[in-house]
Design a protein around this motif. Structure first.
Motif, PDB file in Angstrom:
ATOM      1  N   LYS A  71       5.158   6.836 -15.876  1.00  0.00           N
ATOM      2  CA  LYS A  71       4.905   7.919 -14.917  1.00  0.00           C
ATOM      3  C   LYS A  71       3.611   8.645 -15.263  1.00  0.00           C
ATOM      4  O   LYS A  71       2.797   8.944 -14.389  1.00  0.00           O
ATOM      5  CB  LYS A  71       6.073   8.905 -14.886  1.00  0.00           C
ATOM      6  CG  LYS A  71       5.848  10.057 -13.903  1.00  0.00           C
ATOM      7  CD  LYS A  71       7.023  11.005 -13.864  1.00  0.00           C
ATOM      8  CE  LYS A  71       6.765  12.161 -12.910  1.00  0.00           C
ATOM      9  NZ  LYS A  71       7.888  13.118 -12.895  1.00  0.00           N
ATOM     10  N   GLU A  72       3.391   8.905 -16.546  1.00  0.00           N
ATOM     11  CA  GLU A  72       2.167   9.596 -16.957  1.00  0.00           C
ATOM     12  C   GLU A  72       0.943   8.711 -16.744  1.00  0.00           C
ATOM     13  O   GLU A  72      -0.146   9.213 -16.434  1.00  0.00           O
ATOM     14  CB  GLU A  72       2.273  10.066 -18.408  1.00  0.00           C
ATOM     15  CG  GLU A  72       3.319  11.161 -18.600  1.00  0.00           C
ATOM     16  CD  GLU A  72       3.144  12.335 -17.630  1.00  0.00           C
ATOM     17  OE1 GLU A  72       2.002  12.850 -17.499  1.00  0.00           O
ATOM     18  OE2 GLU A  72       4.131  12.734 -16.978  1.00  0.00           O
ATOM     19  N   ALA A  73       1.109   7.406 -16.890  1.00  0.00           N
ATOM     20  CA  ALA A  73       0.001   6.481 -16.630  1.00  0.00           C
ATOM     21  C   ALA A  73      -0.370   6.515 -15.150  1.00  0.00           C
ATOM     22  O   ALA A  73      -1.548   6.530 -14.793  1.00  0.00           O
ATOM     23  CB  ALA A  73       0.386   5.075 -17.074  1.00  0.00           C
ATOM     24  N   ILE A  74       0.642   6.552 -14.294  1.00  0.00           N
ATOM     25  CA  ILE A  74       0.386   6.648 -12.850  1.00  0.00           C
ATOM     26  C   ILE A  74      -0.264   7.990 -12.534  1.00  0.00           C
ATOM     27  O   ILE A  74      -1.208   8.064 -11.743  1.00  0.00           O
ATOM     28  CB  ILE A  74       1.690   6.433 -12.047  1.00  0.00           C
ATOM     29  CG1 ILE A  74       2.200   4.999 -12.247  1.00  0.00           C
ATOM     30  CG2 ILE A  74       1.472   6.737 -10.563  1.00  0.00           C
ATOM     31  CD1 ILE A  74       3.599   4.746 -11.714  1.00  0.00           C
ATOM     32  N   ARG A  75       0.224   9.050 -13.165  1.00  0.00           N
ATOM     33  CA  ARG A  75      -0.381  10.379 -12.978  1.00  0.00           C
ATOM     34  C   ARG A  75      -1.869  10.329 -13.358  1.00  0.00           C
ATOM     35  O   ARG A  75      -2.717  10.870 -12.664  1.00  0.00           O
ATOM     36  CB  ARG A  75       0.335  11.431 -13.815  1.00  0.00           C
ATOM     37  CG  ARG A  75      -0.233  12.848 -13.638  1.00  0.00           C
ATOM     38  CD  ARG A  75       0.376  13.862 -14.590  1.00  0.00           C
ATOM     39  NE  ARG A  75       1.816  13.811 -14.662  1.00  0.00           N
ATOM     40  CZ  ARG A  75       2.654  14.405 -13.802  1.00  0.00           C
ATOM     41  NH1 ARG A  75       2.168  15.106 -12.793  1.00  0.00           N
ATOM     42  NH2 ARG A  75       3.956  14.310 -13.950  1.00  0.00           N
ATOM     43  N   ARG A  93       7.480   4.115  -6.404  1.00  0.00           N
ATOM     44  CA  ARG A  93       7.264   4.920  -5.203  1.00  0.00           C
ATOM     45  C   ARG A  93       7.790   6.341  -5.425  1.00  0.00           C
ATOM     46  O   ARG A  93       7.153   7.321  -5.042  1.00  0.00           O
ATOM     47  CB  ARG A  93       7.961   4.279  -3.996  1.00  0.00           C
ATOM     48  CG  ARG A  93       7.361   2.949  -3.604  1.00  0.00           C
ATOM     49  CD  ARG A  93       8.431   2.003  -3.027  1.00  0.00           C
ATOM     50  NE  ARG A  93       8.042   0.629  -3.200  1.00  0.00           N
ATOM     51  CZ  ARG A  93       8.231  -0.089  -4.325  1.00  0.00           C
ATOM     52  NH1 ARG A  93       8.813   0.433  -5.377  1.00  0.00           N
ATOM     53  NH2 ARG A  93       7.824  -1.327  -4.398  1.00  0.00           N
ATOM     54  N   ALA A  94       8.956   6.437  -6.057  1.00  0.00           N
ATOM     55  CA  ALA A  94       9.535   7.755  -6.369  1.00  0.00           C
ATOM     56  C   ALA A  94       8.682   8.483  -7.401  1.00  0.00           C
ATOM     57  O   ALA A  94       8.482   9.697  -7.294  1.00  0.00           O
ATOM     58  CB  ALA A  94      10.971   7.601  -6.868  1.00  0.00           C
ATOM     59  N   LEU A  95       8.170   7.755  -8.393  1.00  0.00           N
ATOM     60  CA  LEU A  95       7.305   8.381  -9.399  1.00  0.00           C
ATOM     61  C   LEU A  95       6.058   8.965  -8.746  1.00  0.00           C
ATOM     62  O   LEU A  95       5.643  10.084  -9.068  1.00  0.00           O
ATOM     63  CB  LEU A  95       6.902   7.370 -10.474  1.00  0.00           C
ATOM     64  CG  LEU A  95       8.010   6.815 -11.364  1.00  0.00           C
ATOM     65  CD1 LEU A  95       7.433   5.822 -12.369  1.00  0.00           C
ATOM     66  CD2 LEU A  95       8.765   7.921 -12.076  1.00  0.00           C
ATOM     67  N   ILE A  96       5.464   8.223  -7.823  1.00  0.00           N
ATOM     68  CA  ILE A  96       4.272   8.703  -7.123  1.00  0.00           C
ATOM     69  C   ILE A  96       4.599   9.967  -6.335  1.00  0.00           C
ATOM     70  O   ILE A  96       3.863  10.961  -6.393  1.00  0.00           O
ATOM     71  CB  ILE A  96       3.699   7.596  -6.210  1.00  0.00           C
ATOM     72  CG1 ILE A  96       3.146   6.449  -7.058  1.00  0.00           C
ATOM     73  CG2 ILE A  96       2.634   8.161  -5.271  1.00  0.00           C
ATOM     74  CD1 ILE A  96       2.903   5.169  -6.288  1.00  0.00           C
ATOM     75  N   ARG A  97       5.718   9.954  -5.605  1.00  0.00           N
ATOM     76  CA  ARG A  97       6.121  11.153  -4.846  1.00  0.00           C
ATOM     77  C   ARG A  97       6.319  12.343  -5.779  1.00  0.00           C
ATOM     78  O   ARG A  97       5.898  13.457  -5.471  1.00  0.00           O
ATOM     79  CB  ARG A  97       7.401  10.881  -4.060  1.00  0.00           C
ATOM     80  CG  ARG A  97       7.192  10.101  -2.778  1.00  0.00           C
ATOM     81  CD  ARG A  97       8.438  10.089  -1.896  1.00  0.00           C
ATOM     82  NE  ARG A  97       9.609   9.543  -2.561  1.00  0.00           N
ATOM     83  CZ  ARG A  97       9.935   8.253  -2.612  1.00  0.00           C
ATOM     84  NH1 ARG A  97       9.166   7.360  -2.027  1.00  0.00           N
ATOM     85  NH2 ARG A  97      11.027   7.851  -3.220  1.00  0.00           N
ATOM     86  N   ALA A 116       0.841  -1.197   0.000  1.00  0.00           N
ATOM     87  CA  ALA A 116       0.000   0.000   0.000  1.00  0.00           C
ATOM     88  C   ALA A 116       0.875   1.246   0.000  1.00  0.00           C
ATOM     89  O   ALA A 116       1.846   1.340   0.746  1.00  0.00           O
ATOM     90  CB  ALA A 116      -0.912  -0.002   1.222  1.00  0.00           C
ATOM     91  N   VAL A 117       0.515   2.188  -0.868  1.00  0.00           N
ATOM     92  CA  VAL A 117       1.230   3.458  -0.943  1.00  0.00           C
ATOM     93  C   VAL A 117       0.234   4.552  -0.588  1.00  0.00           C
ATOM     94  O   VAL A 117      -0.788   4.708  -1.254  1.00  0.00           O
ATOM     95  CB  VAL A 117       1.796   3.696  -2.365  1.00  0.00           C
ATOM     96  CG1 VAL A 117       2.513   5.030  -2.442  1.00  0.00           C
ATOM     97  CG2 VAL A 117       2.711   2.556  -2.776  1.00  0.00           C
TER      98      VAL A 117
END
Length: 179
Positions: free
Chosen positions: A126-130, A165-169, A24-25
């Motif tokens: 990264k854009e997909a996570i965004r 995790r870094a991409l989310i941050r 979980a993040v």
């Protein structure tokens, strides 16, 4: 066999966390975001069926497929599972290795098109996570599948640092209240 009381085992196992397995993040209270290494049909099906039991408003699965694989053997079952079990699939890049990322996404799109599942295609991970963060709805359960504990991406024979995790941050920092 080792004489450990069952209660002690249950307590110990309740605190065990494995990096990249249903990890979980914390993002927003109204959305659950998990990182998981599920990267084949069996593991993805098990994961999505288990997560469905939590009755999320929407179950969103973000995944890609590695390059240099026998796509017809590996990819189609994976895609069909996500198309069948997730409310939305976000297809993106994973480890393209020596293949062109867009060619892999084209194969994924062809496979998911054979299901009735809704999907979005965003090549840059990264854009997909965004996208899933910015388009969240209260009650969503999002799983970023495939990378899990990995902190890199392989493209054209080179290993690049890429920790989800870094991409989310980074995404949260870049958006500062805009999401």
């Amino acid at each position: 066999q080792m004489g450990i009381p069952e209660k002690a085992m249950q307590e110990a196992l309740s605190t065990v966390r494995v990096r990249g397995r249903c990890e979980a993040v914390p993002v927003y209270p109204e959305m659950t975001l998990l990182i998981d290494y599920a990267h084949n049909a069996m593991s993805l099906e098990s994961l999505l069926k288990t997560l469905r039991k939590y009755h999320p408003k929407r179950l969103i699965c973000l995944f890609g497929c590695g390059g240099n694989r026998a796509q017809e053997l590996f990819l189609l079952p994976l895609v069909q599972i996500s198309g069948r079990l997730a409310d939305l699939t976000v297809i993106t890049s994973d480890n393209p290795r020596d293949e062109e990322p867009q060619a892999i996404l084209d194969d994924i799109r062809t496979g998911i098109g054979k299901t009735e599942g809704a999907f979005v295609e965003i090549a840059d991970r990264k854009e997909a996570i965004r996208y899933v963060i910015e388009n969240r709805q209260p009650g969503d359960l999002v799983v970023l599948a495939g990378k899990g504990h990995e902190t890199y991406q392989i493209r054209k024979g080179k290993r690049y640092e890429m920790d989800e995790r870094a991409l989310i941050r980074e995404i949260l920092e870049e958006s500062k209240g805009n999401v």
